[in-house]
Design a protein around this motif. Structure first.
Motif, PDB file in Angstrom:
ATOM      1  N   GLN A  92     -32.319   5.326  80.671  1.00  0.00           N
ATOM      2  CA  GLN A  92     -31.721   6.478  79.908  1.00  0.00           C
ATOM      3  C   GLN A  92     -32.346   7.513  80.290  1.00  0.00           C
ATOM      4  O   GLN A  92     -32.116   8.628  79.791  1.00  0.00           O
ATOM      5  N   ARG A 106     -24.893  10.817  80.601  1.00  0.00           N
ATOM      6  CA  ARG A 106     -24.887  10.384  79.476  1.00  0.00           C
ATOM      7  C   ARG A 106     -23.119  10.736  80.056  1.00  0.00           C
ATOM      8  O   ARG A 106     -21.722   9.104  79.684  1.00  0.00           O
ATOM      9  N   ARG A 155     -20.205   7.857  81.023  1.00  0.00           N
ATOM     10  CA  ARG A 155     -19.063   7.345  80.219  1.00  0.00           C
ATOM     11  C   ARG A 155     -17.671   7.291  80.473  1.00  0.00           C
ATOM     12  O   ARG A 155     -16.516   6.448  80.761  1.00  0.00           O
ATOM     13  N   VAL A 174     -22.108   1.680  82.186  1.00  0.00           N
ATOM     14  CA  VAL A 174     -23.111   2.216  80.316  1.00  0.00           C
ATOM     15  C   VAL A 174     -22.526   0.565  79.074  1.00  0.00           C
ATOM     16  O   VAL A 174     -23.718   0.035  78.693  1.00  0.00           O
ATOM     17  N   GLU A 202     -25.402  -1.726  80.469  1.00  0.00           N
ATOM     18  CA  GLU A 202     -27.138  -1.623  79.942  1.00  0.00           C
ATOM     19  C   GLU A 202     -27.365  -1.501  78.467  1.00  0.00           C
ATOM     20  O   GLU A 202     -28.034  -2.373  77.706  1.00  0.00           O
ATOM     21  N   ARG A 203     -25.802  -1.880  77.569  1.00  0.00           N
ATOM     22  CA  ARG A 203     -25.646  -2.228  76.059  1.00  0.00           C
ATOM     23  C   ARG A 203     -26.296  -3.345  75.761  1.00  0.00           C
ATOM     24  O   ARG A 203     -26.780  -4.387  75.464  1.00  0.00           O
TER      25      ARG A 203
END
Length: 366
Positions: free
Chosen positions: A17, A25, A29, A36, A39-40
């Motif tokens: 990130q 970014r 998205r 995304v 990675e969350r």
């Protein structure tokens, strides 16, 4: 590998990130929400979960990581379960299903003692998004125009369907295999390195590669795709099928060899199966989940007007239904690997199961 050392999820995600500015970014998205979401999920994973970046794909001034996630037993003799998603960039639901299962698994680690004991007996490796460049570009192939499932050094024995079975005419046409002299693509090679590192010598290795494709039913395919004759140890597949059907008699899947549908050049799982089983140590069963996309199209025909609509459920409640409907299969594979001694056939059962498998799947060819 881009990073040889295994990192905690938090460290790996922060490094990725930090390389991105706000504009990148926003583009992720919009064009690659699967990355995304992944990675969350990884950023919230326990410290015991290892995350690596196997390779980085450059596409439209973005650097997209190919993540590998490892958890479970550190014993090199423990069985392995390998989950793979996102091989074809258009089939986003495959990556979403793998990530949904991984998210469920990681959430349960905080309270599920049974799962904790299970993971002491089995190693789990997950590659949720093998082709991030293709998915970002909304195309089946990788950014070089190569179909990763036609990219292995293995040729079909017999007539393969024109184009569909793999072609070397042009990367602008679908199902392009790439040039043999160039070797496998970076994404295919990254998967090959995981296979070579993790699978040989294990008593059992199970893999599940999640795709979607035209069909009315969900199907579980196994090798071969390059020939119509049975794979070397077909009795182990029959044993797994029977174990699954005894545990889940009302399951929705059609379980059969891919060659019953068509022959292809360059199938990755044919190539890996032959490589791993050449040593003769342990058992490797590679499975492919083909989710039938015609059911989603039948309920919403206007999906045909969108490229993504051919391969993915676009209505939110149908997507959620798909994400939860395959969790039982993946959990079963985890339990089956840990308890492999209970169902893998011995010498006495092997010949009977092999004969049953040939009669069930190949009698038209014998």
């Amino acid at each position: 590998m881009t990073e040889l050392k295994a990192l905690t999820p938090h460290t790996a995600i922060r490094r990725q990130q930090a390389r991105r500015d706000g504009g990148q970014r926003r583009r992720l998205r919009a064009f690659l929400p699967e990355l995304v979401t992944l990675e969350r999920v990884l950023a919230q994973a326990p410290e015991s979960v290892q995350t690596r970046v196997l390779a980085e794909v450059e596409v439209k001034d973005l650097t997209l990581p190919l993540y590998r996630v490892d958890l479970g037993s550190e014993d090199p003799a423990a069985p392995v379960v390998l989950l793979v998603g996102g091989v074809h960039g258009l089939e986003r639901i495959g990556s979403q299903v793998v990530t949904a299962w991984l998210e469920s698994l990681l959430a349960r680690l905080g309270w599920d003692r049974h799962l904790a004991r299970l993971l002491e007996q089995v190693r789990v490796t997950v590659l949720p998004l093998l082709n991030p460049g293709g998915m970002y570009l909304n195309q089946r192939s990788n950014p070089n125009g190569v179909d990763l499932m036609r990219n292995a050094p293995i040729a079909a024995q017999g007539h393969s369907t024109f184009l569909l079975g793999g072609q070397r005419l042009s990367p602008r046409l679908p199902w392009y295999t790439g040039r043999p002299e160039q070797g496998m693509e970076p994404e295919s090679q990254a998967l090959a390195e995981v296979i070579e590192e993790m699978l040989p010598g294990r008593p059992l290795s199970l893999s599940l590669d999640c795709h979607s494709g035209f069909g009315w039913q969900d199907q579980i395919w196994f090798p071969y795709a390059y020939r119509r004759r049975p794979m070397r140890r077909i009795e182990t597949v029959m044993a797994l099928k029977l174990t699954w059907e005894q545990a889940y008699p009302n399951h929705p899947y059609v379980f059969e060899p891919q060659s019953r549908h068509y022959l292809t050049h360059g199938d990755l799982w044919d190539h890996f199966y032959k490589q791993v089983n050449r040593s003769g140590d342990g058992t490797f069963i590679p499975l492919t989940l083909e989710m039938g996309s015609w059911r989603w199209i039948r309920k919403r025909p206007r999906q045909l007007l969108r490229l993504n609509g051919l391969f993915n459920p676009l209505v939110p409640h149908r997507q959620r239904r798909v994400l939860r409907s395959h969790l039982a299969l993946m959990d079963f594979l985890l339990s089956a690997a840990a308890s492999h001694e209970s169902w893998l056939p011995g010498e006495r059962e092997a010949s009977m199961l092999r004969e049953a498998a040939i009669m069930h799947w190949y009698r038209e060819n014998h």
